[in-house]
Structure formats: structure tokens, C-alpha cells
Enzyme design. Structure first.
Site, mmCIF file in Angstrom:
data_model
loop_
_atom_site.group_PDB
_atom_site.id
_atom_site.type_symbol
_atom_site.label_atom_id
_atom_site.label_comp_id
_atom_site.label_asym_id
_atom_site.label_seq_id
_atom_site.Cartn_x
_atom_site.Cartn_y
_atom_site.Cartn_z
ATOM 1 N N SER A 3 -30.288 -21.537 37.717
ATOM 2 C CA SER A 3 -29.560 -22.294 36.705
ATOM 3 C C SER A 3 -28.709 -23.371 37.380
ATOM 4 O O SER A 3 -29.252 -24.216 38.091
ATOM 5 C CB SER A 3 -28.718 -21.337 35.852
ATOM 6 O OG SER A 3 -28.288 -21.969 34.665
ATOM 7 N N GLU A 45 -36.430 -20.398 28.393
ATOM 8 C CA GLU A 45 -35.066 -20.263 28.905
ATOM 9 C C GLU A 45 -34.045 -20.069 27.777
ATOM 10 O O GLU A 45 -33.297 -19.097 27.757
ATOM 11 C CB GLU A 45 -34.689 -21.525 29.698
ATOM 12 C CG GLU A 45 -35.592 -21.835 30.875
ATOM 13 C CD GLU A 45 -35.209 -21.090 32.139
ATOM 14 O OE1 GLU A 45 -34.225 -20.332 32.100
ATOM 15 O OE2 GLU A 45 -35.886 -21.276 33.163
ATOM 16 N N HIS A 51 -33.749 -17.079 29.850
ATOM 17 C CA HIS A 51 -32.892 -17.456 30.969
ATOM 18 C C HIS A 51 -32.338 -16.197 31.638
ATOM 19 O O HIS A 51 -31.913 -15.260 30.966
ATOM 20 C CB HIS A 51 -31.745 -18.311 30.433
ATOM 21 C CG HIS A 51 -31.051 -19.147 31.454
ATOM 22 N ND1 HIS A 51 -31.717 -20.013 32.287
ATOM 23 C CD2 HIS A 51 -29.722 -19.267 31.779
ATOM 24 C CE1 HIS A 51 -30.837 -20.632 33.065
ATOM 25 N NE2 HIS A 51 -29.630 -20.185 32.783
#
Length: 496
Positions: free
Chosen positions: A193, A322, A415
Site C-alpha cells: 500500500s 483492493e 486490500h
């Protein structure tokens, strides 16, 4: 992990440039926690460039997690447990080694945590280096200043303080990792991320080139905040809090006050949630590396396209969905709204892009308009960046993957889902919340095994995108589907 004081009670003492540290053995590896690489960033140093840690006398006990820049418990930004630890010495590293002796010369993995550049913590049990140690890799996790303290514009302070923290942490690794059994010439940086964005930013940064030889980017989120935008946010923050936009002025505010006001300073007064969503998708993240014209002159992709980091090996990829789950709550409201209309009216995606995008994502369209909007956010923030960076690298050695396994608890390949598979920590705290009670160990063997192979040999084990553009390794796809496909990011082509 912070309570796992097990094994050899005498610990293991390693001598660093600043002084000796004592870690502890647990199973087949040693852990050295909370080793400071910089002076505590408090007082006059709060908004200053990081200052290398001064030497200490005696032996520093490195058996508990160091203080974290994140305050106030678990940041809650991601699905990963990332606890906060109180204290002033927040710039520190954790080192995990199977053989903390200078002659071991093992490859090194340095991991940078995520959290949208304003939260997150290296103290997560998911980031324990035990499995990499088992496979002959020394592992380091690093902290860095977050949010406005790390990345906000201040007229009389150095820009990109968080980036400077990354650089100093990597300098610490280069100077000291041999004492922990690592080879300073075989360092791979990795992150997820915002941490993945940090990896790409470092890859395209001339000042970082001597600090690593390879990079692994997971779900990278680039910021590349324009200087004028950063300055505007700073001025609004100062106005909202009644202080001068200087180090002295902002120094009177607590981190909590800044964080509480940060979002109001980012968007115009009266901005709706839709306006804010459009802002993120159109302008990008509001906090993160700033194009200050000095340390950072080009965007991440521009720097990489110019050839910076071309001699480095790179693996990058993203999960298939995600942020798709972020719009699950709108399924009912959007049930009868055509996906094309929602993308056009709500998001502002124009027809020349909208129509081919919807055509390429028919499988998502069948799941409803809410899914389309969430998937579009996934593609705009994460998956287009994978394709753009891979293309910008040209012939530079680059491998691309997709993580496609669907979470049994979230319903998407979401995610953070890939992180416990990367670290091979399927039994860690709260993994069951995202990966279910019985996550497949074979998938961890594949993901983690590829990472180990890459760190050790420079090859993750599948054909490179750079030799045949589009080539993509798929982790966790249908059993009948091939592991490698010829155009794994074709669905985002309309957005490039």
C-alpha cells in the site's frame, strides 16, 4: 511477538555503529526490536530532517517493540493489526535474523509498512520475519514519520521528512546489517500500500540507488503530491487551527489536533463525500511524498520512465479487488442505477474511457453497480499504477503478478489480504478475520516462496513482463486456470 521473550535467556548481543544491542532468541531466529536509527523527533527535531542516532554506552535492551509514530492504539486504516507504542524514540528498526554473526552474509529484506502515509506501524505481528529467517533471509522493518509530521508542507522546514526517514533507515541497514548476519550488497526493499508506494518512490530516487539492489511492491499507492497542493493544505490547516504555517506554529499543535483537522484542510468547505471520493481518484492522496523540486522533482512514473532504478530488479502487483468492498454498503441504493451512468455522473469518467472500461470488465459489471464503482477505485489507485510502472520500466528486469484468491470473510480479493501469505504468517493475530479459519497454506508457499526466491536469487520464478509485456503470474486463481497469463492487466488498459 512483543511478549515472546522465549528461548535463550541470555539473548544475543550485536555491536552496531552506535552501540551494542541485546535481542532474544525464539525458535530458530533472533529478534532485535526497537533499535533507534535516529534521534527522537521531538521538540526542535519534530519537523527537522532525521538526525542519526548518537552513540550510547552499555548494551541497549532490544527485546520490546520501540515507540511508533502512530498514536492512539491501532490506526484502523487497514485490516492489519498495527499497534501504537508510546514513547519519543519513534524512528527505529526491528531486525530478525537466523544467524546474527558478521560472517553469515545472508540476503536482506527491508519492509516498509502501509497506512495511506498517515497511519500504520512496524509493530504488527504480521510483519514478523520468522518465516523469512527460516528460509535464510534477514528481515528488517522500519518506522517513519506519518501524516502532516512526515509529509506536510512547512515553509521553514525540510520537505518530505518521511522520505528522509526512509533514506536514513536504509543507510542504517547498509552500515549495520552485516553485524546481524546480512549482506549490505544484497538488500531488497518491499512494502504494501503506502509502503509499496514508498518502494516505487525509492526505486525512482537518485539519492537511494546505492541502498538496495531489488524491490518488491505490493499494492503500491503513489502520492506524488504537487507542491502547490501541499502548500494549500498547509495554509488551510494553519487557518483552521489558528496558528502560523511555520515549524513554531505547527509545533504548538498536538498530533491529535492535526489529525482531527487534516481532512477538513484537504477539501473545500462543504465538500460532500462524493466530492472527496472524486478528489482521491482524480488528485490522488493528500499526504505522502511531495514534488518539492529538490529531493523529488518528477512523479514516480516519470522518474522510472527516465531510467532511474533501471539496474534494479522489480516485482510488483496488486490484489484483484483492493477497495471493491468499500462500496458494498451501496448495493441496495445502486441496484437500479446503470453502471455507466454511475461512472459518468458520480465519478466523472468520460465516455471514451468509460465504454471500453465497462466492456473489459463485464465480469465485474455482472456483480452490480456498487461493485463496478469499487472496482474502478481499485483500478484507478492501484492496478493502473502496476501497468504504468511495468511499461515505464521498458527492458529493465520487471516481473508482475496478481493476487486473485477471494477472502471467505470479505467476499473479495481485497486490500491487505496478500500480506500474511507474503510473510507466511497464516496463524498470526486477526488473520482469520480477513482470510478465514482455514487459509490455504499452499498459497502461502507459492507467494512467500516466490518472495524468498527473488530476495535470494533475483528471480521470483515466472517469466518477466520486461521480456514479454503483459505476462503476469496469478496467485490464487481458479484451479483450472494457468498460473501465468499473457495479459494480466488488460482490464485497466482503457484507463492508462
Amino acid at each position: 511477538m512483543t511478549d515472546a521473550h522465549i528461548g535463550d535467556a541470555s539473548g544475543s548481543v550485536v555491536h552496531t555503529a552506535a552501540g551494542s544491542v541485546r535481542g532474544f532468541w525464539r525458535g530458530g531466529s533472533a529478534a532485535f526490536l526497537g533499535i533507534p536509527f535516529a534521534e527522537p523527533p521531538v521538540g526542535a527535531l519534530r519537523f527537522a530532517a532525521p538526525v542519526p542516532q548518537r552513540a550510547w554506552k552499555g548494551v541497549l535492551e532490544a527485546t520490546t517493540m520501540g515507540a511508533t509514530p502512530q498514536r492512539g492504539g491501532d490506526g484502523g486504516t487497514t485490516l492489519i493489526p498495527e499497534p501504537s507504542v508510546k514513547g519519543d524514540s519513534t524512528l527505529n528498526v526491528n531486525v530478525f535474523s537466523p544467524s546474527p554473526t558478521p560472517d553469515a552474509a545472508l540476503p536482506v529484506l527491508v519492509y516498509i509498512h502501509g497506512g495511506a502515509y498517515f497511519s500504520g506501524s512496524p509493530a504488527s505481528p504480521w510483519y514478523d520475519g520468522a518465516a523469512f529467517n527460516r528460509d535464510g533471509v534477514v528481515t528488517v522493518t522500519v518506522s517513519y514519520r506519518l501524516g502532516f509530521t512526515g509529509f506536510g508542507y512547512i515553509e521553514d522546514a525540510p520537505a518530505n521528512r518521511g522520505v528522509l526517514d526512509w533514506l536514513l533507515a536504509l543507510e542504517w541497514v547498509r552500515e549495520n546489517i552485516r553485524a546481524f548476519g546480512g549482506d549490505p550488497d544484497r538488500v531488497t526493499i518491499a512494502g504494501q500500500s503506502a509502503g509499496g508506494g514508498a518502494v516505487l518512490r525509492l526505486l525512482g530516487m537518485p539519492a537511494a540507488q546505492h541502498l538496495f539492489r531489488a524491490a518488491w511492491c505490493m499494492s503500491g499507492a503513489a502520492a506524488d503530491v504537487p507542491l502547490e497542493r501541499a502548500r494549500g493544505i498547509s495554509e488551510r490547516l494553519a487557518a483552521l487551527t489558528g496558528v502560523a504555517p511555520t515549524s513554531e506554529g505547527f509545533g504548538t499543535l498536538t498530533p491529535g489536533k492535526i489529525n482531527h483537522t487534516r481532512e477538513d484542510a484537504t477539501y473545500p468547505e462543504g465538500a460532500s463525500q462524493i466530492d472527496r471520493l472524486r478528489g482521491v481518484l482524480g488528485l490522488g492522496l493528500s499526504h505522502g511524498p511531495v514534488l518539492d523540486g529538490e529531493l523529488l522533482t518528477d512523479t514516480t512514473v516519470e522518474a522510472i520512465a527516465a531510467g532511474v532504478g533501471a539496474d534494479k530488479l522489480l516485482v510488483l502487483g496488486a490484489t484483484d479487488d483492493e477497495f471493491t468492498m468499500a462500496t458494498d454498503g451501496y448495493r441496495g441504493k445502486l441496484r437500479f442505477v446503470p453502471a455507466g451512468l454511475a461512472l459518468g455522473r458520480v465519478i466523472g469518467l468520460r465516455g471514451p474511457q468509460r465504454r471500453p472500461y465497462l466492456k473489459a470488465n463485464r465480469d465485474v459489471r455482472r456483480k452490480g453497480t456498487a461493485a463496478v464503482l469499487g472496482h474502478y477505485a481499485t483500478d484507478r489507485i492501484f492496478r493502473t499504477l502496476v501497468a504504468r510502472v511495468a511499461a515505464a520500466r521498458g527492458p529493465a528486469p520487471t516481473w508482475v503478478y496478481r493476487f486473485s484468491w477471494v477472502s471467505p470473510t470479505k467476499g473479495w480479493s481485497c486490500h491487505c489480504l496478500d500480506v500474511p501469505f507474503f510473510f507466511d504468517h497464516l496463524d498470526a493475530e486477526r488473520v482469520d478475520r480477513i482470510a478465514g479459519e482455514d487459509p490455504p497454506p499452499a498459497l502461502a508457499d507459492a507467494v512467500h516462496g516466490s518472495a524468498v526466491a527473488f530476495v535470494r536469487t533475483g528471480d521470483p520464478g515466472w517469466p518477466a513482463w520486461s521480456k514479454n509485456p503483459g505476462t503476469t503470474r496469478v496467485f490464487g486463481g481458479p484451479p483450472s486456470a494457468p498460473d501465468t497469463i499473457p495479459d494480466g492487466y488488460a482490464e485497466v488498459a482503457a484507463l492508462l
